[in-house]
Design a protein around this motif. Structure first.
Motif, short mmCIF file in Angstrom:
data_model
loop_
_atom_site.label_atom_id
_atom_site.label_comp_id
_atom_site.label_asym_id
_atom_site.label_seq_id
_atom_site.Cartn_x
_atom_site.Cartn_y
_atom_site.Cartn_z
N LYS A 164 -3.84 -2.40 -7.02
CA LYS A 164 -3.15 -1.16 -6.68
C LYS A 164 -3.91 0.04 -7.27
N SER A 198 0.86 -1.18 0.00
CA SER A 198 0.00 0.00 0.00
C SER A 198 0.90 1.24 0.00
N GLU A 222 -1.35 4.76 -5.54
CA GLU A 222 -0.26 3.90 -5.06
C GLU A 222 0.79 3.69 -6.14
#
Length: 463
Positions: free
Chosen positions: A138, A114, A142
Motif C-alpha cells: 500500500k 487500491s 492509499e
C-alpha cells in the motif's frame, strides 16, 4: 470424431447446440422461440445494436440475488455463534459506482485493494466503516485515503507496513483499526497464480516461520493501532472446503495463543474466501448455504477445542457474486479450419474482442464456454476455438467448445461467467478501446461503464 482435434475429457458433444446449461448462466438468461438469447427481458440483438460489441452484460437481478444469498446464508449460519457474519464483496472482481451502490443497498461490506477501489466504494454510498483496505504494498497515499475516510479495517501485510500505518495514524491523531494477514501454509487446489496461502508467495506473514507472532507483538506495542483480529485468504476459484478447514484451525490456534500470551481480546477473524464458480460443465460450485453451514461447523468446533469464544467472522466470497451474473457478447468475424498433425483439424471462430477484454484464458489457462446467441441452429456441433482479434497466437477466449457448424460472420456469440476479473483486468492492447458494461433488469438496460473511444485513448497521449 476421429477426424477432429482431441476433445477435453470434461467436454461432451451436445445433443442440442442451443442448450444452455443453467449452472453457467445468470438466472434471467434464456432463449425465445427463435432461439435468440434474452437477459432481463431484453434480446441480445437489441443490446448489440444499442451499445455495440464486445459488451459485458450484467443480469442485475442475478448479481443482487447472489449478494443477498451470501449475506443471508452467513448471517443465519453464524447467528447463534457470534451474532452473524460479515460478507465483503471483492472490488477487484469488478467495481463501478453502480455496483458499489448495489452493495451498499444490499447490506454487504467491501474490500478494496487500491485508492481507486476505495474511492468508487465511497462514491457508491458504502459507509467507510464497512470497507477494508487490502494490499501487499500500500502506498502512503492509499493509507492516507483510508485513514482520512475512516475505513473499518486496514489489513496489514508486512512488518514494515505495521510501522508505516502506525506512524501515519499518529500524525493524524487517530487509532487505526487493523487486521493481520497470516500465511497459514495451506496449498489451495487452484491455479498457482491465484493460490495465496502457501509459503512461497508475496502475501501475509508466515505462521510457520514465527513472523506472524512477531508481527502481532509489534502491533500490540503500537498504541496507534487497534488489532481487531487475524486474516487469512488461501486463494481463489476453490471448490474443496478442506483447505478452509485447515486454515481456520491454524488461524484460531494463533488467535487463542495471542489472547492467552498477551492478555488481549481479538474480537474478529476473517476467513477469506475465493469460492469457485462454474465456467464449464466440469465445475460444481457449492451454494452459499452449504459454504456458510460448513464454515460455521468448523469455527464452532475449533473454538470449542481451543476453549475460546467465537469471534465475529467475516468472509470474502471473491468472484462468486460477480462472475456468474455477467456474460460477454461478441460478434463473429471470420472462421477457418486448421489442419493439425495426424490429419486432425480444429476450427477457429474469431470475434471482435479477445485478450484485451478477457485475459484470463491466456494468463491462467482458464476455461470458458460459449453459445451462438443471435439465433437457433439445427447444425451439428463442431469442436471450435474462440479467438480474438489481437496480434498474439495466445489470444484465446474459449479454448474448447462445440459450436454449430454453420456459425458464421455476423453471428452474436455469448461467453458466460465473465463478470469477475474480465473488465477489471481489461487492457488497450493494440489500442483497442475497452468495452462498455451494461446492467439489464425488467426489460430495461442501463450503462454502468461506458465504452471507451479512440478519443479517450488519445486524451492520455502527450504527443
Amino acid at each position: 470424431m476421429a477426424n477432429i482435434a482431441v476433445v477435453p475429457a470434461w467436454l461432451t458433444p451436445p445433443a442440442d447446440v442451443n442448450e444452455l446449461l443453467p449452472q453457467l448462466w445468470a438466472r434471467t438468461v434464456g432463449r425465445d422461440e427463435a432461439g435468440t438469447l434474452h437477459v432481463g427481458g431484453t434480446a441480445v440483438g437489441d443490446l448489440a445494436r444499442t451499445y455495440g460489441t464486445p459488451l459485458y452484460v450484467v443480469d442485475e437481478l442475478d448479481f443482487r440475488s447472489r449478494a443477498v444469498a451470501f449475506r443471508d446464508a452467513f448471517a443465519d449460519a453464524f447467528a447463534d455463534l457470534c451474532g452473524g457474519a460479515d460478507v465483503y464483496y471483492a472490488s477487484k472482481a469488478f467495481i463501478a459506482t453502480g455496483i458499489a451502490r448495489w452493495i451498499a443497498e444490499d447490506g454487504l461490506h467491501l474490500d478494496a485493494a487500491s485508492a481507486g477501489e476505495l474511492d468508487l466504494g465511497l462514491r457508491g454510498g458504502i459507509l467507510p466503516g464497512r470497507i477494508a483496505l487490502h494490499g501487499n504494498n500500500k502506498s502512503r497515499a492509499e493509507i492516507s485515503a483510508a485513514l482520512e475516510a475512516g475505513v473499518g479495517r486496514i489489513v496489514l501485510d508486512s512488518l514494515a507496513e505495521i510501522d508505516l500505518v502506525a506512524e501515519m495514524a499518529r500524525e493524524r491523531g487517530v487509532v487505526a483499526p487493523v487486521m493481520l494477514r497470516i500465511t497459514v501454509g495451506v496449498e489451495a487446489h487452484t491455479h498457482s497464480y491465484i493460490a495465496t496461502a502457501h509459503e512461497d508467495q508475496k502475501f501475509g506473514l508466515s505462521l510457520a516461520s514465527g513472523r506472524a507472532e512477531a508481527a502481532v507483538a509489534k502491533i500490540l506495542a503500537r498504541p496507534e493501532l487497534h488489532l481487531l483480529g487475524l486474516h487469512s485468504h488461501i486463494g481463489s476459484q476453490i471448490f474443496d472446503m478442506g483447505g478452509f478447514e485447515v486454515s481456520a484451525r491454524r488461524l484460531l490456534e494463533l488467535h487463542q495463543k495471542v489472547e492467552r500470551d498477551h492478555g488481549v481480546e481479538l474480537p474478529e477473524i476473517d476467513l477469506g474466501g475465493g469460492y469457485g464458480v462454474a465456467y464449464t460443465s466440469e465445475d460444481k460450485p457449492l451454494q452459499p448455504v452449504e459454504i456458510a453451514g460448513r464454515l460455521a461447523e468448523i469455527v464452532a468446533r475449533e473454538c470449542l477445542v481451543q476453549g475460546i469464544a467465537v469471534p465475529r467472522v467475516s468472509v470474502e466470497p471473491g468472484r462468486a457474486i460477480a462472475a456468474p451474473s455477467t456474460f460477454t457478447l461478441y460478434e463473429v468475424g471470420t472462421t477457418k479450419e486448421v489442419e493439425l498433425e495426424g490429419g486432425t483439424r480444429r476450427r477457429y471462430v474469431s470475434v471482435d474482442g479477445g485478450m484485451s477484454d478477457n485475459i484470463r484464458t491466456a494468463l491462467y489457462d482458464a476455461d470458458y464456454s460459449a453459445t451462438v446467441a443471435s439465433r437457433a441452429s439445427t447444425a451439428t456441433g463442431v469442436l471450435s476455438r474462440v479467438v480474438g482479434k489481437h496480434c498474439e497466437s495466445g489470444d484465446v477466449v474459449v479454448r474448447d467448445e462445440f459450436l454449430p457448424e454453420d456459425t458464421t460472420a455476423g453471428d452474436l456469440l455469448a461467453v458466460p461467467g465473465t463478470g469477475a476479473y474480465c473488465r477489471s483486468m481489461a487492457s488497450n492492447y493494440n489500442q483497442v478501446p475497452r468495452p462498455a458494461v451494461v446492467a439489464v433488469r425488467d426489460g430495461a438496460a442501463k450503462v454502468l461503464v461506458r465504452r471507451e473511444t479512440p478519443e479517450d485513448l488519445l486524451a492520455l497521449d502527450a504527443g
